[in-house]
Enzyme design. Structure first.
Site, short mmCIF file in Angstrom:
data_model
loop_
_atom_site.label_atom_id
_atom_site.label_comp_id
_atom_site.label_asym_id
_atom_site.label_seq_id
_atom_site.Cartn_x
_atom_site.Cartn_y
_atom_site.Cartn_z
N CYS A 47 0.20 3.81 2.79
CA CYS A 47 0.67 3.25 4.06
C CYS A 47 2.16 3.58 4.25
O CYS A 47 2.60 3.95 5.34
CB CYS A 47 0.48 1.74 4.11
SG CYS A 47 -1.23 1.20 3.99
N CYS A 70 0.83 -1.21 0.00
CA CYS A 70 0.00 0.00 0.00
C CYS A 70 0.87 1.27 0.00
O CYS A 70 1.59 1.52 0.96
CB CYS A 70 -0.91 -0.06 1.24
SG CYS A 70 -1.64 1.49 1.75
#
Length: 127
Positions: free
Chosen positions: A37, A34
């Site tokens: 993230c 991600c």
């Protein structure tokens, strides 16, 4: 405090153990693949270093792919998702039950709020 301020949690049982030993817990549900993230991770780590208080306030990271049981238990469907807990129960911080997405401003505000509560708790127990 070193990077040990972050608790890397590998399962729902480990997360529940952290809840049992710590009054307030902030949890970052993330995935290695991600992008957002990865962008927010250094910010979260800095907040953990600044605000962690052993037994009172912990900052956890849960890889949703490795700890699918934890992600399922809290209904995490988007990464990153930040959730906050007091005595093992999810709570809203600054009116938000969770922060979805890489939102440094909301995350910093939530960490400040929890940090203040933790400092108050530490002061009460030592005084």
């Amino acid at each position: 405090m070193s990077s040990d301020a972050l608790h890397h949690v590998g399962s729902l049982a480990e997360l529940q153990s952290l809840f049992a030993s710590t009054t307030y817990v902030a949890v970052d549900f993330y995935a290695d693949w991600c992008g957002p993230c990865k962008q927010i991770a250094p910010h979260y780590a800095a907040l953990a270093k600044q605000h962690s208080a052993p037994g009172v306030l912990a900052f956890a990271k849960v890889d949703v792919d490795a700890a699918q049981d934890a992600a399922r238990a809290f209904g995490v469907t988007a990464m990153p998702t930040f959730m906050f807990f007091k005595d093992g129960r999810q709570v809203a911080v600054n009116g938000q039950p969770a922060i979805r997405g890489a939102d440094p401003r909301s995350l910093a505000a939530a960490a400040e709020k929890l940090g203040g509560l933790a400092k108050k708790r530490v002061a009460e127990s030592s005084g």
